[in-house]
Design a protein around this motif. Structure first.
Motif, short mmCIF file in Angstrom:
data_model
loop_
_atom_site.label_atom_id
_atom_site.label_comp_id
_atom_site.label_asym_id
_atom_site.label_seq_id
_atom_site.Cartn_x
_atom_site.Cartn_y
_atom_site.Cartn_z
N ALA A 81 0.92 -1.19 -0.05
CA ALA A 81 -0.17 0.18 -0.05
C ALA A 81 0.68 1.40 -0.20
O ALA A 81 0.52 2.30 -0.80
CB ALA A 81 -0.98 0.20 1.14
N GLN A 82 1.90 1.30 0.74
CA GLN A 82 2.86 2.44 0.79
C GLN A 82 3.64 2.45 -0.60
O GLN A 82 3.65 3.59 -0.88
CB GLN A 82 4.21 2.32 1.94
CG GLN A 82 4.87 3.34 1.84
CD GLN A 82 4.30 4.78 2.10
OE1 GLN A 82 3.33 4.77 2.77
NE2 GLN A 82 4.84 5.70 1.67
N ARG A 141 1.19 4.39 -2.74
CA ARG A 141 0.98 5.86 -2.42
C ARG A 141 2.17 6.74 -2.99
O ARG A 141 2.12 7.92 -3.35
CB ARG A 141 1.09 6.12 -0.86
CG ARG A 141 -0.29 5.60 -0.15
CD ARG A 141 -0.43 6.07 1.13
NE ARG A 141 0.61 5.14 2.08
CZ ARG A 141 -0.09 4.06 2.70
NH1 ARG A 141 -1.35 3.64 2.49
NH2 ARG A 141 0.43 3.19 3.42
N GLU A 154 -7.96 0.32 8.57
CA GLU A 154 -7.06 1.32 9.00
C GLU A 154 -6.03 1.51 7.99
O GLU A 154 -5.29 0.75 7.64
CB GLU A 154 -6.27 1.20 10.30
CG GLU A 154 -5.41 2.29 10.94
CD GLU A 154 -6.33 3.41 11.33
OE1 GLU A 154 -5.92 4.39 11.58
OE2 GLU A 154 -7.57 3.10 11.57
N GLU A 155 -5.94 2.66 7.57
CA GLU A 155 -4.67 3.08 6.53
C GLU A 155 -3.43 3.07 7.49
O GLU A 155 -3.73 3.85 8.65
CB GLU A 155 -5.03 4.25 5.58
CG GLU A 155 -6.19 4.17 4.69
CD GLU A 155 -5.86 3.02 3.84
OE1 GLU A 155 -4.60 3.02 3.12
OE2 GLU A 155 -6.66 2.29 2.99
N ARG A 167 -6.79 -6.04 8.89
CA ARG A 167 -6.95 -4.85 8.23
C ARG A 167 -7.37 -3.85 9.47
O ARG A 167 -7.29 -2.54 9.16
CB ARG A 167 -8.13 -5.02 7.24
CG ARG A 167 -7.75 -6.04 6.15
CD ARG A 167 -8.93 -6.16 5.33
NE ARG A 167 -9.31 -4.93 4.56
CZ ARG A 167 -10.43 -4.66 4.04
NH1 ARG A 167 -11.50 -5.74 4.13
NH2 ARG A 167 -10.86 -3.70 3.67
N LYS A 220 0.27 1.10 12.91
CA LYS A 220 0.41 2.89 12.91
C LYS A 220 0.84 3.22 14.05
O LYS A 220 1.70 4.43 13.82
CB LYS A 220 -1.18 3.24 12.47
CG LYS A 220 -1.10 4.72 12.01
CD LYS A 220 -2.52 5.12 11.83
CE LYS A 220 -2.51 6.67 11.19
NZ LYS A 220 -4.00 6.97 10.94
#
Length: 317
Positions: free
Chosen positions: A69-70, A73, A183-184, A240, A248
């Motif tokens: 995911a990073q 981005r 959660e991102e 997730r 985080k």
């Protein structure tokens, strides 16, 4: 969250600290066959090594999905795909095959009992203890998160208890799974300061990753579709939501360059030290199939480290 029966075993090659390298990567072999129950007796050390390696593979699976995911981005789609494929191999080949050797897959009732035991321990002991320690260290956000997850795990235990009664009696309805609140986890610094809180986050993340992998496997092998649905939904929550929230807080995700470096270090450790050691011990104990699997994984990981290194080299000037 569910744990191995040797619940106190929380220190592994992947559970020493948040900076510990992550292992596992892109496989070069065919997907694993569905695990079957292992009837032979394994040497206790071989069983312990299987549990440690499964814990690491589950953690790599969850971690690499965050890294993918990073990379997305950062507009690095090829690296994102590499991490995604690798993550699925960690579960779909390495974890599953080791699970087959260890006899993890048994039946719906046994799986539900495992889940109940793990979730009860988490909700009544582990997470409340982590919350108290974090609060004493003035890591208030972590304390609140640990307390919230403890409540979640208590609710999960109740749902699994209801499902077990249905499975055993043939009467009633298996509960629907919990709704996941994803959660991102973008790149960022830790939100905690105390070393104890960091260690507790690391332990919790490894446990959530392992629960995700086990529940996913239980879902794939469930006889009752409703039980499969319950396990699948809980698996999503563990990875997730819970794993992501803790990652985080821990500042676990760095830049894609940093994430690749951690992956490379972990893969090299697995290929050069961990899996060869496990293979040697299993062979000496007469656990030939486990020794072959460990040796195969060591070869995989060496190639995986190279794949990540090549990806890193393309990023660097």
């Amino acid at each position: 969250m569910v744990r191995f029966s040797a619940r106190a075993f929380i220190t592994s090659a992947f559970a020493i600290a948040l900076s510990t390298p992550i292992g596992g990567a892109l496989a070069t072999t065919a997907p694993a066959q569905p695990p079957t129950e292992k009837t032979g007796e394994l040497n206790p050390q071989t069983r312990k090594d299987l549990e440690q390696s499964m814990r690491g593979e589950a953690f790599a699976n969850a971690s690499y999905l965050l890294y993918a995911a990073q990379a997305g981005r950062e507009n690095l789609p090829s690296v994102a795909r590499l991490f995604e494929r690798t993550a699925e191999v960690e579960f779909g080949e390495h974890f599953k095959e080791e699970a087959g050797l260890s006899g993890l897959v048994r039946g719906d009732a046994e799986h539900l009992r495992d889940a109940i035991k793990g979730e009860t321990d988490e909700s009544q002991k582990m997470y409340p203890g982590f919350a108290d320690q974090a609060r004493a260290a003035d890591d208030t956000e972590a304390a609140d998160r640990f307390a919230e997850i403890a409540r979640d795990e208590g609710t999960h235990a109740q749902a699994f208890e209801t499902a077990l009664r249905v499975v055993e009696s043939g009467k009633g309805t298996v509960p629907a799974p919990p709704r996941v609140k994803p959660e991102e986890v973008p790149q960022g610094p830790p939100a905690v300061s105390a070393e104890q809180t960091k260690r507790d986050l690391d332990t919790a993340m490894h446990g959530e990753a392992l629960a995700h992998a086990r529940y996913r496997l239980y879902a794939e092998n469930a006889k009752d579709p409703a039980v499969a649905h319950l396990f699948r939904g809980n698996a999503d929550v563990e990875r997730r939501e819970h794993f992501a929230e803790e990652a985080k807080l821990a500042g676990f995700v760095g830049t894609t360059s940093d994430n690749l470096k951690k992956a490379i270090a972990g893969e090299r450790y697995e290929s050069q030290t961990m899996y060869p050691t496990f293979a040697k011990r299993a062979a000496a104990a007469g656990d030939t199939e486990a020794a072959e699997r460990f040796s195969h994984n060591a070869e995989d990981e060496a190639a995986h480290a190279l794949a990540f290194q090549r990806a890193l080299d393309r990023l660097q000037p």
